[in-house]
Design an enzyme around this catalytic site. Structure first.
Site, PDB file in Angstrom:
ATOM      1  N   LYS A  55      32.026  82.576  65.989  1.00  0.00           N
ATOM      2  CA  LYS A  55      33.425  82.952  65.807  1.00  0.00           C
ATOM      3  C   LYS A  55      33.581  84.382  66.325  1.00  0.00           C
ATOM      4  O   LYS A  55      32.761  85.250  66.044  1.00  0.00           O
ATOM      5  CB  LYS A  55      33.772  82.889  64.318  1.00  0.00           C
ATOM      6  CG  LYS A  55      35.156  83.426  63.927  1.00  0.00           C
ATOM      7  CD  LYS A  55      36.244  82.447  64.305  1.00  0.00           C
ATOM      8  CE  LYS A  55      37.595  82.847  63.726  1.00  0.00           C
ATOM      9  NZ  LYS A  55      37.703  82.558  62.288  1.00  0.00           N
ATOM     10  N   LEU A  56      34.641  84.625  67.063  1.00  0.00           N
ATOM     11  CA  LEU A  56      34.938  85.977  67.525  1.00  0.00           C
ATOM     12  C   LEU A  56      36.429  86.132  67.705  1.00  0.00           C
ATOM     13  O   LEU A  56      37.168  85.152  67.794  1.00  0.00           O
ATOM     14  CB  LEU A  56      34.198  86.307  68.822  1.00  0.00           C
ATOM     15  CG  LEU A  56      34.721  85.735  70.156  1.00  0.00           C
ATOM     16  CD1 LEU A  56      34.009  86.413  71.321  1.00  0.00           C
ATOM     17  CD2 LEU A  56      34.546  84.242  70.243  1.00  0.00           C
ATOM     18  N   SER A  57      36.879  87.366  67.738  1.00  0.00           N
ATOM     19  CA  SER A  57      38.300  87.638  67.952  1.00  0.00           C
ATOM     20  C   SER A  57      38.665  87.289  69.392  1.00  0.00           C
ATOM     21  O   SER A  57      37.862  87.463  70.316  1.00  0.00           O
ATOM     22  CB  SER A  57      38.595  89.118  67.704  1.00  0.00           C
ATOM     23  OG  SER A  57      38.239  89.499  66.401  1.00  0.00           O
ATOM     24  N   THR A 109      41.664  91.125  67.176  1.00  0.00           N
ATOM     25  CA  THR A 109      42.986  90.787  67.702  1.00  0.00           C
ATOM     26  C   THR A 109      44.063  91.610  67.008  1.00  0.00           C
ATOM     27  O   THR A 109      45.101  91.906  67.603  1.00  0.00           O
ATOM     28  CB  THR A 109      43.248  89.283  67.537  1.00  0.00           C
ATOM     29  OG1 THR A 109      42.177  88.552  68.145  1.00  0.00           O
ATOM     30  CG2 THR A 109      44.558  88.874  68.190  1.00  0.00           C
ATOM     31  N   ALA A 110      43.803  92.016  65.763  1.00  0.00           N
ATOM     32  CA  ALA A 110      44.736  92.896  65.058  1.00  0.00           C
ATOM     33  C   ALA A 110      44.946  94.184  65.854  1.00  0.00           C
ATOM     34  O   ALA A 110      46.081  94.656  66.018  1.00  0.00           O
ATOM     35  CB  ALA A 110      44.200  93.214  63.663  1.00  0.00           C
ATOM     36  N   HIS A 148      42.566  88.702  56.805  1.00  0.00           N
ATOM     37  CA  HIS A 148      41.755  87.897  55.888  1.00  0.00           C
ATOM     38  C   HIS A 148      42.311  87.943  54.463  1.00  0.00           C
ATOM     39  O   HIS A 148      43.517  87.948  54.254  1.00  0.00           O
ATOM     40  CB  HIS A 148      40.291  88.343  55.933  1.00  0.00           C
ATOM     41  CG  HIS A 148      39.655  88.268  57.284  1.00  0.00           C
ATOM     42  ND1 HIS A 148      39.935  87.282  58.187  1.00  0.00           N
ATOM     43  CD2 HIS A 148      38.740  89.088  57.884  1.00  0.00           C
ATOM     44  CE1 HIS A 148      39.222  87.482  59.288  1.00  0.00           C
ATOM     45  NE2 HIS A 148      38.499  88.570  59.125  1.00  0.00           N
TER      46      HIS A 148
END
Length: 283
Positions: A55-57, A109-110, A148
């Site tokens: 999982k990654l941004s 991504t934020a 989150h």
């Protein structure tokens, strides 16, 4: 075949991967070596190119697209679930450029969304995502981007929302906001990659059919162990796009990359970024 599989300890990820991590579903002869890490640590692992699947941004993915492909299942894309910009006091979004802003990672991504909407807000400091509410509440930072579980608990710290970066994205594009991807290394054969995608979807289905058992696994790793917070978290981040991003999800990703590249935030991915645009190929 042994594959390393990395994801975060956040409830949506542990929900998705419980079936795989605990050998509850058919893995089609593949052996997964599990590791967990914070989202920014996962992003940096992707830069090293050593993980098979992780999982990654989406922000980070743009920098490693030469090494990884995006799978159709398991990612975090949606509506109404984007990062929130918060503070202790009422501030207009256009007035944040000179503030110290706590962010959950350079390659999240934020942070990319903040760069799109407030490119001049460059005074940023990286914190572990779970420490951001306290950093803002204690005055270490004047504003912060929360993701989150903290999305559901920030008000208890006396914080207020300045902007919903996800809703700003949706209003600008009409598309869901791409947050995190499940990516597989390009060196892995395509037939194995297709199997991995199918196994992830199978694991999601298992979690949905075995909620109580899955929650016990989630609570071992979550920052928040309240059933209510976990339920809200999963309801928000595990959705139809998680099972398969589909055409709309892929369009959202491409649109984000185009806008971010035009803004000079990311490099332009130079090749096909999705495992297969043809969902009939066994995905």
């Amino acid at each position: 075949m042994k594959l390393t599989l990395g994801f975060s300890p956040c409830p949506n990820d542990t929900f998705i991967f419980h079936g795989i991590a605990n050998r509850k579903v058919d893995t089609e002869g593949l052996d997964f070596e599990i590791f967990m890490a914070d989202v920014e640590d996962l992003n940096r692992t992707a830069f090293e190119g050593k993980a098979s699947v992780l999982k990654l941004s989406f922000h980070a993915y743009a920098h490693v697209s030469a090494d990884y492909l995006i799978l159709d299942s398991g990612g975090a894309i949606g509506r109404g679930n984007g990062p929130l910009l918060v503070s202790k006091r009422e501030i207009k979004l256009e007035d944040i450029d000179n503030l110290l802003i706590a962010i959950p990672g350079i390659y999240t991504t934020a942070n990319l969304l903040l760069s799109i909407f407030r490119p001049m807000a460059i005074n940023r400091k990286v914190y572990l995502f779970s420490d951001i509410p306290d950093a803002v509440s204690d005055g270490e930072a004047e504003a912060g981007i929360i993701i989150h579980e903290t999305r559901f608990t920030y008000r208890a710290k006396g914080l207020i929302q300045i902007a919903d970066l996800g809703l700003l994205w949706e209003g600008m594009t009409g598309l869901p906001v791409p947050l995190g991807a499940i990516a597989i290394h390009r060196g892995i054969p395509e037939n194995v990659a297709v199997s991995v995608n199918r196994i992830i979807r199978r694991s999601i289905e298992y979690a949905k059919n075995n909620i109580s058992e899955t929650y016990e696994y989630i609570k071992q790793y979550s920052q928040e162990t309240s059933d209510d917070v976990i339920r809200k978290h999963i309801a928000l981040y595990v959705n139809n796009y998680t099972e398969g991003m589909g055409q709309e999800g892929r369009e959202a990703v491409k649109d984000m990359f185009r806008r971010a590249a035009d803004a000079g935030v990311i490099p332009v991915p130079g090749q096909e970024i999705f495992l297969s645009p043809d969902i009939k190929k066994g995905l």
